[in-house]
Scaffold this motif. Structure first.
Motif, PDB file in Angstrom:
ATOM      1  N   LEU A  41       0.857  -1.178   0.000  1.00  0.00           N
ATOM      2  CA  LEU A  41       0.000   0.000   0.000  1.00  0.00           C
ATOM      3  C   LEU A  41       0.894   1.230   0.000  1.00  0.00           C
ATOM      4  CD1 LEU A  41      -3.004   0.876   0.222  1.00  0.00           C
ATOM      5  CD2 LEU A  41      -2.600   1.116   2.670  1.00  0.00           C
ATOM      6  N   ALA A  42       0.696   2.126  -0.951  1.00  0.00           N
ATOM      7  CA  ALA A  42       1.516   3.332  -1.066  1.00  0.00           C
ATOM      8  C   ALA A  42       0.658   4.561  -0.776  1.00  0.00           C
ATOM      9  CB  ALA A  42       2.097   3.435  -2.475  1.00  0.00           C
ATOM     10  N   THR A  43       1.159   5.410   0.114  1.00  0.00           N
ATOM     11  CA  THR A  43       0.504   6.694   0.392  1.00  0.00           C
ATOM     12  C   THR A  43       1.572   7.764   0.451  1.00  0.00           C
ATOM     13  OG1 THR A  43       0.659   6.408   2.794  1.00  0.00           O
ATOM     14  CG2 THR A  43      -1.364   5.661   1.746  1.00  0.00           C
TER      15      THR A  43
ATOM     16  N   ARG B  93      -3.222   9.830  -4.263  1.00  0.00           N
ATOM     17  CA  ARG B  93      -4.359   9.635  -3.363  1.00  0.00           C
ATOM     18  C   ARG B  93      -4.267   8.286  -2.662  1.00  0.00           C
ATOM     19  NH1 ARG B  93      -7.010  14.078  -2.976  1.00  0.00           N
ATOM     20  NH2 ARG B  93      -7.767  15.111  -4.817  1.00  0.00           N
ATOM     21  N   GLY B  94      -3.196   7.553  -2.945  1.00  0.00           N
ATOM     22  CA  GLY B  94      -3.017   6.224  -2.385  1.00  0.00           C
ATOM     23  C   GLY B  94      -3.179   5.167  -3.459  1.00  0.00           C
ATOM     24  N   LEU B  95      -2.478   4.064  -3.286  1.00  0.00           N
ATOM     25  CA  LEU B  95      -2.457   3.046  -4.315  1.00  0.00           C
ATOM     26  C   LEU B  95      -2.180   1.694  -3.670  1.00  0.00           C
ATOM     27  CD1 LEU B  95      -2.375   2.866  -7.488  1.00  0.00           C
ATOM     28  CD2 LEU B  95       0.099   2.981  -7.263  1.00  0.00           C
TER      29      LEU B  95
ATOM     30  N   PHE C  37      -9.811   3.306  -1.076  1.00  0.00           N
ATOM     31  CA  PHE C  37      -8.775   3.909  -0.240  1.00  0.00           C
ATOM     32  C   PHE C  37      -8.302   5.187  -0.906  1.00  0.00           C
ATOM     33  CE2 PHE C  37      -4.344   4.516   1.022  1.00  0.00           C
ATOM     34  CZ  PHE C  37      -4.487   4.556   2.394  1.00  0.00           C
ATOM     35  N   SER C  38      -8.527   6.320  -0.238  1.00  0.00           N
ATOM     36  CA  SER C  38      -8.157   7.609  -0.803  1.00  0.00           C
ATOM     37  C   SER C  38      -7.695   8.538   0.313  1.00  0.00           C
ATOM     38  CB  SER C  38      -9.341   8.234  -1.542  1.00  0.00           C
ATOM     39  OG  SER C  38      -8.992   9.492  -2.058  1.00  0.00           O
ATOM     40  N   VAL C  39      -6.479   9.036   0.193  1.00  0.00           N
ATOM     41  CA  VAL C  39      -5.932   9.982   1.156  1.00  0.00           C
ATOM     42  C   VAL C  39      -5.457  11.196   0.376  1.00  0.00           C
ATOM     43  CG1 VAL C  39      -4.148  10.403   2.877  1.00  0.00           C
ATOM     44  CG2 VAL C  39      -5.186   8.149   2.713  1.00  0.00           C
ATOM     45  N   SER C  40      -6.088  12.340   0.610  1.00  0.00           N
ATOM     46  CA  SER C  40      -5.654  13.568  -0.060  1.00  0.00           C
ATOM     47  C   SER C  40      -4.973  14.461   0.968  1.00  0.00           C
ATOM     48  CB  SER C  40      -6.842  14.276  -0.704  1.00  0.00           C
ATOM     49  OG  SER C  40      -7.795  14.609   0.276  1.00  0.00           O
ATOM     50  N   GLY C  41      -4.127  15.330   0.504  1.00  0.00           N
ATOM     51  CA  GLY C  41      -3.421  16.232   1.403  1.00  0.00           C
ATOM     52  C   GLY C  41      -1.986  15.799   1.602  1.00  0.00           C
ATOM     53  N   ASP C  42      -1.333  16.439   2.552  1.00  0.00           N
ATOM     54  CA  ASP C  42       0.090  16.235   2.823  1.00  0.00           C
ATOM     55  C   ASP C  42       0.276  15.010   3.719  1.00  0.00           C
ATOM     56  OD1 ASP C  42       2.801  16.669   2.825  1.00  0.00           O
ATOM     57  OD2 ASP C  42       2.718  18.568   3.904  1.00  0.00           O
ATOM     58  N   ALA C  43       0.026  13.834   3.152  1.00  0.00           N
ATOM     59  CA  ALA C  43       0.133  12.571   3.894  1.00  0.00           C
ATOM     60  C   ALA C  43       1.599  12.237   4.141  1.00  0.00           C
ATOM     61  CB  ALA C  43      -0.536  11.456   3.119  1.00  0.00           C
ATOM     62  N   ARG C  44       1.910  11.820   5.360  1.00  0.00           N
ATOM     63  CA  ARG C  44       3.296  11.541   5.719  1.00  0.00           C
ATOM     64  C   ARG C  44       3.607  10.060   5.843  1.00  0.00           C
ATOM     65  NH1 ARG C  44       6.727  15.588   4.763  1.00  0.00           N
ATOM     66  NH2 ARG C  44       5.593  17.516   5.032  1.00  0.00           N
TER      67      ARG C  44
END
Length: 99
Positions: free
Chosen positions: A12-14, A31-33, A53-60
């Motif tokens: 899983l990549a974010t 957005r995640g993969l 699975f979706s993460v928007s913004g400055d994900a760390r």
């Protein structure tokens, strides 16, 4: 980890990176993969439209918690984002933000 319970390892990549040099601009297209493994060293990319699975913004950084499976993502200057994980073959994920 085996995210889709097929016996093959997946990844899983974010992550996005907003704090770049001004002349480079933000790196914010992710957005995640989910990289679904086939057990022979090859992967197929499944995007948010297939996994939920979706993460928007400055994900760390994202962490996987077990029993039940949760993906917790730390956001720069923002809330934790928690996804309840379900296999992509099922209903994807449910998202919750923790302030």
């Amino acid at each position: 980890d085996d995210f889709d319970h097929d016996g093959n390892l997946d990844a899983l990549a974010t992550g996005n990176f907003f704090a770049n040099e001004a002349n480079m601009g933000r790196q914010d297209a992710s957005r995640g993969l989910l990289l679904k493994g086939n057990g022979q060293g090859k992967f197929v990319a499944l995007g948010p439209d297939q996994t939920g699975f979706s993460v928007s913004g400055d994900a760390r950084k994202s962490y996987r918690l077990r029993n039940p499976i949760r993906i917790v993502t730390a956001m720069n200057s923002g809330p934790l984002v928690v996804h309840a994980w379900h296999s992509p073959k099922q209903s994807g994920t449910r998202k919750q933000q923790i302030p």
